[in-house]
Write a protein that holds these residues in place. Sequence first.
Motif, mmCIF file in Angstrom:
data_model
loop_
_atom_site.group_PDB
_atom_site.id
_atom_site.type_symbol
_atom_site.label_atom_id
_atom_site.label_comp_id
_atom_site.label_asym_id
_atom_site.label_seq_id
_atom_site.Cartn_x
_atom_site.Cartn_y
_atom_site.Cartn_z
ATOM 1 N N ARG A 1 0.825 -1.207 0.000
ATOM 2 C CA ARG A 1 0.000 0.000 0.000
ATOM 3 C C ARG A 1 0.857 1.254 0.000
ATOM 4 O O ARG A 1 2.009 1.240 0.456
ATOM 5 N N VAL A 2 0.241 2.341 -0.500
ATOM 6 C CA VAL A 2 0.838 3.669 -0.486
ATOM 7 C C VAL A 2 -0.104 4.592 0.259
ATOM 8 O O VAL A 2 -1.311 4.642 -0.047
ATOM 9 N N TYR A 3 0.428 5.298 1.265
ATOM 10 C CA TYR A 3 -0.350 6.248 2.056
ATOM 11 C C TYR A 3 0.142 7.656 1.752
ATOM 12 O O TYR A 3 1.343 7.915 1.796
ATOM 13 N N VAL A 4 -0.792 8.542 1.463
ATOM 14 C CA VAL A 4 -0.482 9.943 1.198
ATOM 15 C C VAL A 4 -1.171 10.795 2.248
ATOM 16 O O VAL A 4 -2.397 10.703 2.428
ATOM 17 N N ASP A 5 -0.400 11.604 2.939
ATOM 18 C CA ASP A 5 -0.954 12.474 3.981
ATOM 19 C C ASP A 5 -1.737 13.603 3.314
ATOM 20 O O ASP A 5 -1.171 14.504 2.689
ATOM 21 N N VAL A 6 -3.049 13.552 3.445
ATOM 22 C CA VAL A 6 -3.933 14.563 2.845
ATOM 23 C C VAL A 6 -4.696 15.283 3.941
ATOM 24 O O VAL A 6 -5.841 15.698 3.742
ATOM 25 N N THR B 1 -6.790 -4.354 -8.256
ATOM 26 C CA THR B 1 -6.592 -4.139 -9.697
ATOM 27 C C THR B 1 -7.159 -2.807 -10.164
ATOM 28 O O THR B 1 -6.765 -2.299 -11.212
ATOM 29 N N ALA B 2 -8.077 -2.226 -9.402
ATOM 30 C CA ALA B 2 -8.652 -0.943 -9.814
ATOM 31 C C ALA B 2 -7.692 0.219 -9.603
ATOM 32 O O ALA B 2 -7.892 1.288 -10.171
ATOM 33 N N VAL B 3 -6.671 0.023 -8.782
ATOM 34 C CA VAL B 3 -5.726 1.113 -8.518
ATOM 35 C C VAL B 3 -4.796 1.324 -9.691
ATOM 36 O O VAL B 3 -4.527 2.449 -10.113
ATOM 37 N N ALA C 1 -4.715 9.209 2.290
ATOM 38 C CA ALA C 1 -5.303 8.563 1.117
ATOM 39 C C ALA C 1 -4.594 7.232 0.907
ATOM 40 O O ALA C 1 -3.367 7.167 0.903
ATOM 41 N N VAL C 2 -5.363 6.149 0.731
ATOM 42 C CA VAL C 2 -4.810 4.801 0.663
ATOM 43 C C VAL C 2 -4.900 4.301 -0.771
ATOM 44 O O VAL C 2 -5.961 4.377 -1.409
ATOM 45 N N TYR C 3 -3.770 3.796 -1.265
ATOM 46 C CA TYR C 3 -3.712 3.183 -2.587
ATOM 47 C C TYR C 3 -3.177 1.762 -2.416
ATOM 48 O O TYR C 3 -2.002 1.555 -2.086
#
Length: 511
Positions: free
Chosen positions: A279-284, A323-325, A316-318
């Motif tokens: 996963r990738v987390y972006v501080d928003v 597969t949709a990411v 924000a979680v990616y």
Amino acid sequence: MAAAAPLSLLVLLLLGPGVWGQTEPPRDSLREELVITPLPSGDVAATFQFRTRWDSELQREEVSHYRLFPKALGQLISKYSLRELHLSLTQGFWRTRYWGTPFLQAPSGAELWAWFQDTVTDVDKSWKELSNVLSGIFCASLNFIDSTNTVTPSASFKPLGLANGTDHSFLRYAVLPREVVCTENLTPWKKLLPCSSKAGLSVLLKADRLFHTSYHSQAVHIRPVCRDARCASISWELRQTLSVVFDAFVTGQGKQDWSLFRMFSRTLTEPCPLASESRVYVDVTNYSQDNETLEVYPPPLTTYQDVVLGTRKTYAVYDLLDTAVINNSRSLNLQLKWKRPPGNGYIHYQPAQDRMQPHLLEMLIQLPASSVTKVSIQFERALLKWTEYTPDPNHGFYVSPSVLSALVPSEVTAQPVDWEESPLFNTLFPASDSSSYFVRLYTEPLLVSLPTPDFSMPYNVICLTCTVVAVCYGSFYNLLTRTFQIEEPSKGGLARRLANLIRRARGVPPL
């Protein structure tokens, strides 16, 4: 036929458990994550974390097969009876005042501390051997750790994992502040990852990008953790962390906007096949609370909220396993753009190009009355070429003056006048409203003294070299070009005969 029966039986014994029996589920797992945090200073921090968990008693079981857990570190735990191991290699210093609190702090240079089991009889000997082995694994100068730079703290550095006791005589701690972190340290660190740098988040770990940052810290943490809620058995956890801070104005070409491609020169294409979570987390947090000043692309499918380091954060979680990411082009390039400048001002910075263009820094700020504002700039010293020095380098080098343009509040209301009829000095100033007037101020140039070489030495060397060459060349040229002739003396002559006559008359031997 009698000899064939035992052979067939042997084949059945070798193939039976694998064919007829059930395969044992893997006892190890891998989770990888990347946390991207826009910092208050405008920079961007990226924190990688790879966690490998192994349900095994390394110090009780005879382990011969390794799947995800690195064999080099597993054998290290068993041989030296380690309870915990923590190693960090850091280049730079985390500036808490401008960047906030980091997830995991580390000092500059190399830091190593370890807890040994209470079965170790000679802790100092094991500590010395451990540092030498780690020096070879990570290509670092850890072999310089000895009794002169090793301490045994009694209150700090408590065990981070399971611990039956806290006898600090089994703890050793050392720091090498002068250790330089480079690609030779990053390469063996990446080889410990199950997917190395071939797939997953590790494809972003390019040395030419990671080491051109304001801060770089890579670490390895090994500790025992509970296998389940009852904690009846333990598992070994390996956490590999890497934190970097990118200069947003350099990577973003003078803008605070950033993307994965700008920072790492790569995008994400697929997760690590061996990872159970990627996963990738972006501080928003600002995007959610500050009137939507940030725009994240692509929009996240899910978000995560929690209190991190005493502050409520929104991420924000990616999920790369979804597969949709990953879009149709099989590429995920996260981007964050500012819709409007944050704060009371926004900064325009154009980095310099060596021997091509200077730096440009513009700041639009609002200053309160009776206040003092300080602007500091970090820079690195560089040596000039000998042809770039001025005729008087000892005088110093000048830095251009700064320009301050301001709208100063007016104390009185200006009357509308005809500019053609007004005095000339009044027409020099730009037109403004009656509430303020425009002022442009210049600072004095700055004289910087730089270390200069001794230019008299080349002159002395040239004079001495020319003298030696002239003398040697003249001597060799004279020997090579001069012709020598030998003249034989004549046997007779009138003058000689007259002289011999006179000498004979005087009784002197003839010539």
